[in-house]
Design an enzyme around this catalytic site. Structure first.
Site, PDB file in Angstrom:
ATOM      1  N   HIS A   1      -7.161   3.440   4.001  1.00  0.00           N
ATOM      2  CA  HIS A   1      -6.737   3.991   5.200  1.00  0.00           C
ATOM      3  C   HIS A   1      -8.112   4.411   6.282  1.00  0.00           C
ATOM      4  O   HIS A   1      -7.751   4.559   7.275  1.00  0.00           O
ATOM      5  CB  HIS A   1      -6.032   5.310   4.812  1.00  0.00           C
ATOM      6  CG  HIS A   1      -4.662   5.512   4.566  1.00  0.00           C
ATOM      7  ND1 HIS A   1      -4.098   4.699   3.434  1.00  0.00           N
ATOM      8  CD2 HIS A   1      -3.519   5.641   5.253  1.00  0.00           C
ATOM      9  CE1 HIS A   1      -2.963   4.810   3.290  1.00  0.00           C
ATOM     10  NE2 HIS A   1      -2.398   5.414   4.419  1.00  0.00           N
TER      11      HIS A   1
ATOM     12  N   GLY B   1      -3.154   9.460  -3.652  1.00  0.00           N
ATOM     13  CA  GLY B   1      -4.450  10.027  -4.016  1.00  0.00           C
ATOM     14  C   GLY B   1      -4.017  11.213  -4.814  1.00  0.00           C
ATOM     15  O   GLY B   1      -4.945  11.403  -5.850  1.00  0.00           O
TER      16      GLY B   1
ATOM     17  N   ASP C   1       0.846  -1.278   0.065  1.00  0.00           N
ATOM     18  CA  ASP C   1      -0.160   0.077  -0.032  1.00  0.00           C
ATOM     19  C   ASP C   1       0.842   1.318   0.041  1.00  0.00           C
ATOM     20  O   ASP C   1       2.185   1.125   0.205  1.00  0.00           O
ATOM     21  CB  ASP C   1      -0.789   0.077   1.315  1.00  0.00           C
ATOM     22  CG  ASP C   1      -1.881   1.128   1.262  1.00  0.00           C
ATOM     23  OD1 ASP C   1      -2.498   1.618   0.434  1.00  0.00           O
ATOM     24  OD2 ASP C   1      -1.745   1.835   2.129  1.00  0.00           O
ATOM     25  N   SER C   2       0.217   2.318  -0.132  1.00  0.00           N
ATOM     26  CA  SER C   2       1.088   3.491  -0.120  1.00  0.00           C
ATOM     27  C   SER C   2       1.635   3.849   1.420  1.00  0.00           C
ATOM     28  O   SER C   2       2.608   4.565   1.667  1.00  0.00           O
ATOM     29  CB  SER C   2       0.187   4.850  -0.575  1.00  0.00           C
ATOM     30  OG  SER C   2      -0.879   4.907   0.412  1.00  0.00           O
TER      31      SER C   2
ATOM     32  N   CYS D   1      -4.671  -1.517  -1.761  1.00  0.00           N
ATOM     33  CA  CYS D   1      -4.761   0.047  -1.772  1.00  0.00           C
ATOM     34  C   CYS D   1      -5.749   0.323  -3.036  1.00  0.00           C
ATOM     35  O   CYS D   1      -5.421  -0.368  -4.126  1.00  0.00           O
ATOM     36  CB  CYS D   1      -3.066   0.570  -2.260  1.00  0.00           C
ATOM     37  SG  CYS D   1      -3.376   2.346  -2.941  1.00  0.00           S
ATOM     38  N   ASN D   2      -6.833   0.906  -2.739  1.00  0.00           N
ATOM     39  CA  ASN D   2      -7.720   1.103  -3.766  1.00  0.00           C
ATOM     40  C   ASN D   2      -7.174   1.946  -4.999  1.00  0.00           C
ATOM     41  O   ASN D   2      -7.399   1.831  -6.246  1.00  0.00           O
ATOM     42  CB  ASN D   2      -8.846   1.949  -3.491  1.00  0.00           C
ATOM     43  CG  ASN D   2      -9.863   0.850  -2.354  1.00  0.00           C
ATOM     44  OD1 ASN D   2     -10.790   0.433  -2.562  1.00  0.00           O
ATOM     45  ND2 ASN D   2      -9.353   1.091  -1.110  1.00  0.00           N
TER      46      ASN D   2
ATOM     47  N   GLU E   1      -1.626   9.058   8.052  1.00  0.00           N
ATOM     48  CA  GLU E   1      -0.008   8.722   8.055  1.00  0.00           C
ATOM     49  C   GLU E   1       0.433   9.612   9.205  1.00  0.00           C
ATOM     50  O   GLU E   1       1.695   8.745   9.729  1.00  0.00           O
ATOM     51  CB  GLU E   1       0.336   8.994   6.861  1.00  0.00           C
ATOM     52  CG  GLU E   1       0.043   8.094   5.512  1.00  0.00           C
ATOM     53  CD  GLU E   1       0.638   6.793   5.694  1.00  0.00           C
ATOM     54  OE1 GLU E   1       1.946   6.750   6.033  1.00  0.00           O
ATOM     55  OE2 GLU E   1       0.194   5.854   5.181  1.00  0.00           O
TER      56      GLU E   1
ATOM     57  N   CYS F   1     -11.023   3.515   0.489  1.00  0.00           N
ATOM     58  CA  CYS F   1      -9.675   3.586   0.749  1.00  0.00           C
ATOM     59  C   CYS F   1      -9.216   2.866   1.932  1.00  0.00           C
ATOM     60  O   CYS F   1      -9.779   2.846   2.918  1.00  0.00           O
ATOM     61  CB  CYS F   1      -9.296   5.170   0.993  1.00  0.00           C
ATOM     62  SG  CYS F   1      -7.633   5.307   1.393  1.00  0.00           S
TER      63      CYS F   1
END
Ligand code: DGL
Length: 284
Positions: free
Chosen positions: A207, A56, A23-24, A86-87, A173, A205
């Site tokens: 997150h 994003g 994922d990011s 991760c979408n 984050e 998402c």
């Protein structure tokens, strides 16, 4: 035609299988958590691309480039199944990943429009109202052709309100999971969905489940809030069971980040409660 009276048995696994997940940043940990629940004992290797987060606001080319690199790295390290947790990366890069590695099983993460529509219709069933769902996702996910296609294929007979959430991943984050700044941003992002009187909201998402409580608060108690991680983990488990080498391994969780390893490790320990988890820094 040649036949054998003594056919050789299926090849036995000699190395433990590993599922690679990326994922990011910290968002994919929600998928990782679901994978652990779904497939206890399976070796998981997670890479957070923190140095390049958030995805994003990035371009499709950038997201694809990062995804290809991370996928190559995870395979070099032994991954034989890939979960794109991760979408945003799924929306822009999954086609390129599948094209580059046609034999690699790859599970993507996409806003579950179809189950959200079913949940919404179940909720409004019997009332005069029409199903109205909201989708919270990144700017890049909502702008993608893949997302627009998902909506047009699965949301017939229902109204979909797509809400981009710039700034939200940055706060998550930074570990801002319950701060006044987070609540103010959620309040602002959820206002249009409240105005649209949605009955169901989808977290598009990975997150966002990390702030599920504050999100529910901002949407109001009547709105049902859905996530997608369990479905992703179930899909991964199904593909994994078809593979030849799901051997158990001693080293079952490997966590890495392209960003600050100490900060990432703290997040994992404090937010997910995995108190003994260790994380390493890498460059990919
Ligand atoms: N967690 C990711 C997603 O599911 C990416 C968010 C971001 O980096 O902007 O979309």
């Amino acid at each position: 035609m040649s036949t054998s009276s003594n056919p050789s048995p299926a090849p036995e696994a000699t190395t433990p299988g590993v599922i690679g997940v990326f994922d990011s940043g910290v968002g994919g940990l929600t998928v990782l958590r679901a994978l652990q629940t779904q497939m206890p004992g399976t070796a998981l290797h997670y890479v957070a691309d923190t140095a390049h987060a958030p995805y994003g606001p990035r371009s499709a080319d950038y997201i694809t480039e990062r995804s290809l690199r991370l996928a190559a790295y995870l395979q070099d390290q032994g991954a034989s199944l890939l979960v794109v947790a991760c979408n945003t990366a799924t929306a822009h890069a999954i086609a390129a990943l599948r094209q580059r590695w046609p034999d690699l099983p790859i599970v993507g993460t996409e806003p579950g429009i179809k189950p959200a529509v079913a949940a919404s219709l179940a909720r409004v069933n019997g009332s005069a109202g029409r199903g109205r769902i909201g989708v919270l996702a990144t700017v890049a996910t909502i702008a993608s052709a893949r997302y627009q296609d998902l909506v047009s294929r699965h949301a017939e007979g229902i109204e979909v309100f797509s809400q981009p959430c710039p700034g939200l991943v940055d706060l998550i984050e930074r570990g801002q999971l319950d701060t006044p700044e987070l609540h103010a941003l959620l309040e602002r992002l959820c206002q249009p969905l409240r105005d649209a009187r949605v009955d169901t909201v989808l977290m598009g998402c990975t997150h966002y489940p990390l702030v599920q409580g504050p999100l529910q608060q901002a949407l109001g108690p009547a709105v049902q809030l859905l996530n997608i991680e369990t479905a992703v983990a179930q899909r991964a488990a199904a593909l994994w069971s078809e593979q030849a080498k799901p051997l158990p391994t001693a080293h079952s969780l490997r966590l890495e980040t392209t960003g600050d390893a100490a900060q990432f490790q703290r997040f994992v320990q404090q937010v997910l409660g995995w108190s003994s988890a260790q994380a390493a820094g890498i460059q990919v």
